[in-house]
Design an enzyme around this catalytic site. Structure first.
Site, short mmCIF file in Angstrom:
data_model
loop_
_atom_site.label_atom_id
_atom_site.label_comp_id
_atom_site.label_asym_id
_atom_site.label_seq_id
_atom_site.Cartn_x
_atom_site.Cartn_y
_atom_site.Cartn_z
CB VAL A 266 -0.88 0.01 1.27
CG1 VAL A 266 -1.76 1.24 1.31
CG2 VAL A 266 -1.72 -1.26 1.34
CB CYS A 267 1.06 4.22 -2.15
SG CYS A 267 1.89 5.81 -2.16
CB VAL A 268 3.77 5.37 2.85
CG1 VAL A 268 4.77 6.08 1.95
CG2 VAL A 268 3.71 6.05 4.21
#
Lengths: 102, 119, 141
Positions: B77-79
Site C-alpha cells: 500500500v502506498c504510504v
C-alpha cells in the site's frame, strides 16, 4: 513490440476507446473489460468505432463482464473474440506491454 | 512469467480491484507468478481491515490477504496515498504492508509485464 | 536505487511511459500521478511523460487554485523539467526523459504550445503511436 490495449469505459460515457483507436499501433490488440464491453455490441450508435477499424487491430472482450451485464446473448460485432480471465492472462503474456486506457 | 499489478481504485467505488483479483488468480493457476500488487490512489482502501461488507457481498480485503498468503504475493500500500486517506498501520489488514511509491517503479523493473487496473 | 528494494533489479533498464490523460483538480489522478513521476526519477530509467486528451489541461499556464482551496501542483511541473535537464546534461547517467504532448489533443482543446507551462515535444497521433509501441511499462492513472 506489440501492445495489448485494455479499455474499461463505456464508449457512451467516455472517449477512452476513441483515444485508444486513434493511438493504437496497427497490428496491436484491444481487450474490452468492465464497462468497456458495451463497445462490443453490434447494434449501437457506437458500434462503428470498432467496425470501421482500418488498423487491422485484434479485438477481444471479457466474457465474465458480458455475463455480469446481461449481454451473453446480445449481438456482438463479428470481429471480436470472447475470452475469460484465463484468456486475459494469455493475451498479457502474448503481448510485449500492456496499456490500460484509464 | 513474472507479473506486476497496480490497483488504483477502492473496492466500493469500482470494479478494478475485483478484475485485478480474478486476473491474478487466473495467472497463478496457469503457472505464472504475481510478484506484487501495488495499491495506489483510492486503491489503498483495499487494505482497510475495518471494512465490513454486507453478508451477501464479497470481502475483497480478505480475499486479497488470503490469495497473497497462499501464493506469496507482496501486497504493498502506498504510504503517501494511504496517509491522505487515513490508511495507516492501525487499520492495515492481514497480508498487506505499507511502503513507498518506489516499490511501484521497482515492480515495473522486476516484472515481465505490468498491468494497471483503475478507473 | 532506493534502499527498500526487494527484487533484484540492479542493472535493469526499461522504457517507462507515464500517460497523463485527466484534467487537473476535478479528480485527484493528476496530482498523485505527478508524485509517481517524481519518485521514478530516483530509479534513473528512461521515461516518456505524455499528455493526451484532457491531460493537456494539467500543463496549461496560469493555474490559480486559491479560491477553491485545492493544492496547486502546477509548479511541480517545473521540477519535472529540471529532472529532465539534469538527466540530459549528466553523461554519467544513462537516462533520457521526454516530455510529450499530442498535437491533436491540444488543438482539439483550443490550446497551443505557448499556453503550456512546460517545454514539450509536440507529436502527431501517428508519431505518438510509434513511440507508445516502444515502451516496456505503461503507467496510466
Amino acid at each position: 513490440m506489440r501492445i495489448l490495449n485494455v479499455v474499461n469505459k463505456s464508449p457512451f460515457e467516455r472517449n477512452c476507446l476513441e483515444s485508444c483507436l486513434r493511438l493504437a499501433n496497427s497490428g496491436s490488440s484491444i481487450l474490452l473489460i468492465e464497462d468497456g464491453v458495451y463497445a462490443a455490441l453490434g447494434n449501437t450508435a457506437k458500434s462503428t468505432l470498432i467496425k470501421n477499424d482500418q488498423k487491422n487491430l485484434g479485438f477481444y472482450v471479457l466474457i465474465n463482464d458480458l455475463d455480469a451485464r446481461g449481454l451473453s446473448e446480445a449481438p456482438m460485432i463479428d470481429s471480436i473474440s470472447r475470452v475469460d480471465y484465463d484468456g486475459f492472462v494469455d493475451l498479457v503474456v502474448d503481448h510485449d506491454s500492456i496499456h490500460s486506457w484509464l | 512469467m513474472k507479473l506486476g499489478l497496480l490497483v488504483n481504485e477502492g473496492p466500493f467505488n469500482h470494479q478494478a480491484s475485483d478484475t485485478a483479483y480474478h486476473f491474478a488468480k487466473a495467472a497463478i493457476s496457469k503457472g505464472h507468478q504475481v510478484l506484487r500488487v501495488f495499491f495506489y490512489f483510492d486503491g489503498v482502501n483495499n487494505a482497510n481491515k475495518l471494512s465490513e461488507p454486507q453478508s451477501d457481498d464479497r470481502n475483497i480485503v480478505k480475499m486479497w490477504g488470503e490469495l497473497a498468503s497462499a501464493h506469496n504475493i507482496d501486497l504493498v500500500v502506498c504510504v503517501a496515498a494511504g496517509l491522505r486517506r487515513g490508511l495507516k498501520e492501525e487499520v492495515l489488514a492481514d497480508g498487506f504492508r505499507i511502503s513507498g511509491l518506489g516499490q511501484m517503479i521497482e515492480l515495473g523493473l522486476a516484472a515481465d509485464r505490468t498491468i494497471v487496473f483503475g478507473d | 536505487m532506493p534502499e527498500d528494494s526487494i527484487f533484484e533489479t540492479k542493472g535493469v533498464k526499461k522504457n517507462f511511459m507515464f500517460v497523463c490523460n485527466k484534467a487537473p483538480y476535478g479528480t485527484i489522478y493528476a496530482l498523485e500521478a505527478l508524485e509517481m513521476i517524481m519518485i521514478s526519477a530516483a530509479f534513473e530509467q528512461h521515461a516518456v511523460i505524455v499528455f493526451i486528451d484532457d491531460g493537456v489541461f494539467q500543463i496549461k499556464k496560469g493555474h490559480n487554485t486559491k479560491s477553491t482551496g485545492m493544492k496547486n501542483f502546477s509548479p511541480t511541473f517545473g521540477v519535472v523539467s529540471m529532472e529532465k535537464e539534469d538527466a540530459d546534461e549528466d553523461d554519467e547517467i544513462d537516462m533520457v526523459w521526454r516530455i510529450v504532448v499530442e498535437k491533436e489533443s491540444i488543438e482539439a482543446r483550443g490550446l497551443s504550445e505557448e499556453d503550456l507551462v512546460l517545454e514539450t515535444e509536440v507529436l502527431s497521433s501517428g508519431e505518438l503511436s510509434d513511440l507508445m509501441a516502444k515502451q516496456d511499462v505503461i503507467l496510466t492513472s
